[in-house]
Scaffold this motif. Structure first.
Motif, PDB file in Angstrom:
ATOM      1  N   UNK A 239       5.539  13.925 -11.249  1.00 18.71           N
ATOM      2  CA  UNK A 239       5.459  13.602  -9.835  1.00 18.71           C
ATOM      3  C   UNK A 239       5.924  12.167  -9.566  1.00 18.71           C
ATOM      4  N   UNK A 240       5.921  11.809  -8.311  1.00 19.50           N
ATOM      5  CA  UNK A 240       6.155  10.421  -7.916  1.00 19.50           C
ATOM      6  C   UNK A 240       5.118   9.527  -8.592  1.00 19.50           C
ATOM      7  N   UNK A 241       5.569   8.439  -9.172  1.00 24.28           N
ATOM      8  CA  UNK A 241       4.709   7.535  -9.921  1.00 24.28           C
ATOM      9  C   UNK A 241       3.981   6.582  -8.973  1.00 24.28           C
ATOM     10  N   UNK A 242       2.655   6.613  -8.998  1.00 28.75           N
ATOM     11  CA  UNK A 242       1.847   5.751  -8.129  1.00 28.75           C
ATOM     12  C   UNK A 242       2.179   4.286  -8.347  1.00 28.75           C
ATOM     13  N   UNK A 243       2.199   3.864  -9.595  1.00 30.30           N
ATOM     14  CA  UNK A 243       2.386   2.438  -9.876  1.00 30.30           C
ATOM     15  C   UNK A 243       3.753   1.946  -9.399  1.00 30.30           C
ATOM     16  N   UNK A 244       4.747   2.814  -9.457  1.00 35.41           N
ATOM     17  CA  UNK A 244       6.088   2.397  -9.053  1.00 35.41           C
ATOM     18  C   UNK A 244       6.217   2.278  -7.539  1.00 35.41           C
ATOM     19  N   UNK A 245       5.678   3.256  -6.794  1.00 35.93           N
ATOM     20  CA  UNK A 245       5.791   3.143  -5.332  1.00 35.93           C
ATOM     21  C   UNK A 245       4.943   1.989  -4.801  1.00 35.93           C
ATOM     22  N   UNK A 246       3.760   1.812  -5.385  1.00 33.80           N
ATOM     23  CA  UNK A 246       2.878   0.737  -4.920  1.00 33.80           C
ATOM     24  C   UNK A 246       3.522  -0.627  -5.144  1.00 33.80           C
ATOM     25  N   UNK A 247       4.049  -0.850  -6.343  1.00 29.49           N
ATOM     26  CA  UNK A 247       4.629  -2.161  -6.629  1.00 29.49           C
ATOM     27  C   UNK A 247       5.970  -2.361  -5.924  1.00 29.49           C
ATOM     28  N   UNK A 248       6.690  -1.281  -5.657  1.00 29.31           N
ATOM     29  CA  UNK A 248       7.925  -1.412  -4.874  1.00 29.31           C
ATOM     30  C   UNK A 248       7.609  -1.865  -3.457  1.00 29.31           C
ATOM     31  N   UNK A 249       6.599  -1.253  -2.852  1.00 31.63           N
ATOM     32  CA  UNK A 249       6.231  -1.616  -1.473  1.00 31.63           C
ATOM     33  C   UNK A 249       5.650  -3.024  -1.421  1.00 31.63           C
ATOM     34  N   UNK A 250       4.854  -3.382  -2.439  1.00 35.02           N
ATOM     35  CA  UNK A 250       4.256  -4.717  -2.453  1.00 35.02           C
ATOM     36  C   UNK A 250       5.299  -5.795  -2.748  1.00 35.02           C
ATOM     37  N   UNK A 251       6.132  -5.570  -3.759  1.00 35.30           N
ATOM     38  CA  UNK A 251       7.128  -6.570  -4.159  1.00 35.30           C
ATOM     39  C   UNK A 251       8.198  -6.758  -3.089  1.00 35.30           C
ATOM     40  N   UNK A 252       8.584  -5.640  -2.434  1.00 37.41           N
ATOM     41  CA  UNK A 252       9.612  -5.701  -1.405  1.00 37.41           C
ATOM     42  C   UNK A 252       8.992  -5.530  -0.005  1.00 37.41           C
ATOM     43  N   UNK A 253       7.928  -6.291   0.236  1.00 37.54           N
ATOM     44  CA  UNK A 253       7.304  -6.259   1.562  1.00 37.54           C
ATOM     45  C   UNK A 253       8.307  -6.697   2.639  1.00 37.54           C
ATOM     46  N   UNK A 254       9.260  -7.545   2.245  1.00 37.71           N
ATOM     47  CA  UNK A 254      10.277  -7.986   3.194  1.00 37.71           C
ATOM     48  C   UNK A 254      11.126  -6.825   3.691  1.00 37.71           C
ATOM     49  N   UNK A 255      11.284  -5.782   2.859  1.00 38.41           N
ATOM     50  CA  UNK A 255      12.109  -4.622   3.209  1.00 38.41           C
ATOM     51  C   UNK A 255      11.285  -3.517   3.867  1.00 38.41           C
ATOM     52  N   UNK A 256      10.131  -3.199   3.269  1.00 40.85           N
ATOM     53  CA  UNK A 256       9.338  -2.080   3.780  1.00 40.85           C
ATOM     54  C   UNK A 256       8.423  -2.475   4.941  1.00 40.85           C
ATOM     55  N   UNK A 257       7.910  -3.700   4.928  1.00 40.45           N
ATOM     56  CA  UNK A 257       7.051  -4.161   6.013  1.00 40.45           C
ATOM     57  C   UNK A 257       5.771  -3.365   6.158  1.00 40.45           C
ATOM     58  N   UNK A 258       5.209  -2.928   5.030  1.00 40.98           N
ATOM     59  CA  UNK A 258       4.018  -2.076   5.057  1.00 40.98           C
ATOM     60  C   UNK A 258       2.875  -2.703   4.268  1.00 40.98           C
ATOM     61  N   UNK A 259       1.659  -2.428   4.712  1.00 43.71           N
ATOM     62  CA  UNK A 259       0.456  -2.861   4.010  1.00 43.71           C
ATOM     63  C   UNK A 259      -0.177  -1.660   3.309  1.00 43.71           C
ATOM     64  N   UNK A 260      -0.908  -1.946   2.236  1.00 48.22           N
ATOM     65  CA  UNK A 260      -1.644  -0.909   1.505  1.00 48.22           C
ATOM     66  C   UNK A 260      -3.028  -1.432   1.155  1.00 48.22           C
ATOM     67  N   UNK A 261      -3.925  -0.521   0.833  1.00 51.28           N
ATOM     68  CA  UNK A 261      -5.279  -0.926   0.454  1.00 51.28           C
ATOM     69  C   UNK A 261      -5.423  -1.113  -1.053  1.00 51.28           C
ATOM     70  N   UNK A 262      -4.416  -0.783  -1.834  1.00 52.41           N
ATOM     71  CA  UNK A 262      -4.520  -0.723  -3.297  1.00 52.41           C
ATOM     72  C   UNK A 262      -4.805  -2.087  -3.920  1.00 52.41           C
ATOM     73  N   UNK A 263      -5.768  -2.107  -4.861  1.00 50.46           N
ATOM     74  CA  UNK A 263      -6.010  -3.272  -5.707  1.00 50.46           C
ATOM     75  C   UNK A 263      -5.096  -3.136  -6.917  1.00 50.46           C
ATOM     76  N   UNK A 264      -3.991  -3.851  -6.895  1.00 48.75           N
ATOM     77  CA  UNK A 264      -2.971  -3.653  -7.928  1.00 48.75           C
ATOM     78  C   UNK A 264      -3.419  -4.115  -9.315  1.00 48.75           C
ATOM     79  N   UNK A 265      -4.444  -4.959  -9.385  1.00 51.71           N
ATOM     80  CA  UNK A 265      -4.909  -5.415 -10.707  1.00 51.71           C
ATOM     81  C   UNK A 265      -5.557  -4.280 -11.495  1.00 51.71           C
ATOM     82  N   UNK A 266      -5.835  -3.158 -10.828  1.00 52.19           N
ATOM     83  CA  UNK A 266      -6.433  -2.012 -11.503  1.00 52.19           C
ATOM     84  C   UNK A 266      -5.389  -0.998 -11.975  1.00 52.19           C
TER      85      UNK A 266
END
Length: 514
Positions: A239-266
């Protein structure tokens, strides 16, 4: 909600459909706790109508998880939906996720239903689900290959009946990013009441584009929920990889402009837990959670990172849970230090007895291994989980084997069958082959060995070896995991663990075979 992305994790449902990844109730609860710790918005805990085991696991998760929405899958019929609602009843927040196939191929060949029959069944299913909750998700299975006119008609009616989330799955991983995003956008434009529901995407990775398709649907199609699994676990190519979509959205916040609730340290602790529980090893070059994800071998890269990390690192390793200080304990460490480290690793054990058992195994390992790493501790806890069955038919005791170049090595394994000690002896093409044949000489299971995998838990020659054995027999596929400083002993433990699962009444049929 326009600027927020919902993360819907289906590791415990769709991820479990990987052959051999079937999890027991206790394992599902432990992973659900970790997903809650990671602040996943929605946890799809299983498919309540598929088996009593899945029902019990969903109900237990619903009782214990408070901060995430708990979800159960249900086919578009009253029996499945009622069963899901019953399992979810203890949850503070729950969702019923009902689905039916909408592509011409699936309707004709699988369902043997006309489009009108599918349309009516979807409508009635959502209406029935409204009796139990206002949080209803409707999925059009094989949606990416469905006729868009029919898809729009069916989605309009299910939204009118009360569906609050609409999922358009790329069930067989056939889509490409531009086309999939365009499909989501067109549906949202053409369905008159589309503004009454959130649109979700669920992509499979058969062509290696699950993450790309999901992110394109979010950025260009207006979807605001991504359905994903830890490590990209799932049937076929996953399936779609959780860690990859989360870090893509977080790292490229300039592109996606979206917020998430995820604690990435986990993310990394969760990845390790899922890997050790299911026996599906994470490849070293896997994005975000692979062992090499933040490693630099090139001299040019190393020089650049030493001067300025952002020359070659777009993420910080510690932001996703990689620990810079991995050596934590040794043989002189006491119970309090061990318990404190469990808390730092976000591991919650239910009782003092469980802590004591884990500490005893830690001390045994520390007597044999000078330095204990976080991964060693997680492995100890994983082995505790793997050892919990209502009745263990087989129990490893000891082995001896001898290898010499040019000769077939012999092996002798001492193990218990229903409490009675027995000895198996055999020769093989190598020490592992001889060891497994020695076990089979007394067991005669008739199972087929379809996977044997070795992974070093940490680095160096003192690393524990983690062996995964996958067995198949009469439609059942099970994993056994064993760890030991001696890789041959780990192999014997893994094989015996798999045999116990084959004999266990608790371990349900693999979801693909049910």
């Amino acid at each position: 909600m326009a600027d927020r992305l919902i993360i819907f994790d289906t590791t415990l449902r769709d991820g479990e459909q990987s052959p051999g990844a079937s999890m027991r109730r206790e394992e599902k609860i432990r992973i659900a706790r970790q997903l809650e710790r990671m602040k996943v918005d929605v946890i799809e805990a299983g498919f309540a109508a598929s088996s009593n085991g899945d029902f019990d696991a969903i109900q237990a998760i619903a009782l214990q998880i408070k901060d995430s929405v708990i979800c159960s899958l249900a086919r578009a019929n009253e029996r499945d939906i009622a069963r899901a609602a019953e399992a979810l009843k203890p949850a503070g927040q729950f969702r019923i996720h009902t689905f039916i196939a909408t592509s011409a191929l699936h309707m004709e060949k699988k369902l043997r239903m006309t489009p009108q029959q599918v349309h009516e069944q979807a409508r009635l299913a959502v209406r029935f689900a409204r009796r139990f909750t206002n949080d209803i998700e409707f999925s059009s299975e094989d949606g990416s290959r469905s006729d868009i006119d029919f898809l729009c008609r069916i989605l309009e009616v299910v939204i009118a009946e009360g569906a609050t989330t609409i999922n358009i799955p790329d069930t067989v991983g056939y889509s490409v990013p531009d086309g999939y995003a365009a499909l989501i956008r067109k549906i949202r434009e053409r369905v008159p009441n589309s503004d009454k529901a959130m649109f979700s995407v669920h992509c499979h990775n058969d062509l290696g584009m699950a993450v790309a398709n999901s992110l394109a649907a979010v950025k260009l199609g207006g979807a605001r929920q991504i359905e994903c699994t830890v490590n990209g676990l799932g049937e076929r190519a996953g399936n779609t990889s959780l860690e990859e979509v989360v870090m893509a959205v977080k790292t490229r916040r300039d592109y996606f402009g979206l917020e998430m609730s995820i604690d990435t340290t986990q993310i990394v602790p969760t990845s390790k837990l899922v890997s050790q529980t299911t026996g599906f090893v994470v490849q070293p070059n896997k994005a975000v959670v692979g062992a090499n994800a933040f490693a630099h071998a090139s001299g040019i890269h190393q020089d650049g990172v030493l001067k300025a990390r952002d020359t070659y690192e777009i993420m910080r390793a510690e932001d996703v849970g990689w620990s810079a200080n991995k050596i934590v304990l040794g043989k002189l460490s006491g119970r309090s230090a061990f318990k404190q480290r469990l808390q730092e690793l976000s591991v919650a054990l239910d009782s003092e007895a469980e802590i004591n058992n884990a500490f005893e195994r830690f001390k045994e390992l520390a007597d044999r291994k000078a330095e204990i790493f976080d991964e060693d501790i997680l492995s100890i806890l994983s082995q505790e989980e793997h050892g919990v069955l209502d009745h263990e038919t087989y129990r490893f005791i000891s082995l001896s084997q001898h290898s010499e170049t040019g000769k077939r090595p012999p092996a002798k394994v001492v193990f218990a069958i229903d409490g009675s000690e027995t000895v198996g002896e055999a020769h093989g093409n190598g020490p592992v082959d001889a060891t497994l044949h020695a076990i089979e000489s007394r067991v005669n299971s008739g199972a087929e060995l379809i996977l044997y995998s070795v992974n070093a838990i940490t680095t160096g020659t003192q690393a524990q070896g983690e062996v995964t054995v996958r067995l198949s027999k009469a439609g059942r596929i099970v994993n056994g995991v064993g760890t030991d400083l001696d890789i041959v002993a780990a192999s014997a433990k893994a094989y015996i663990a798999a045999l116990n699962k084959l004999r266990s009444n608790v371990e349900r049929l693999n979801p693909q075979c049910s």
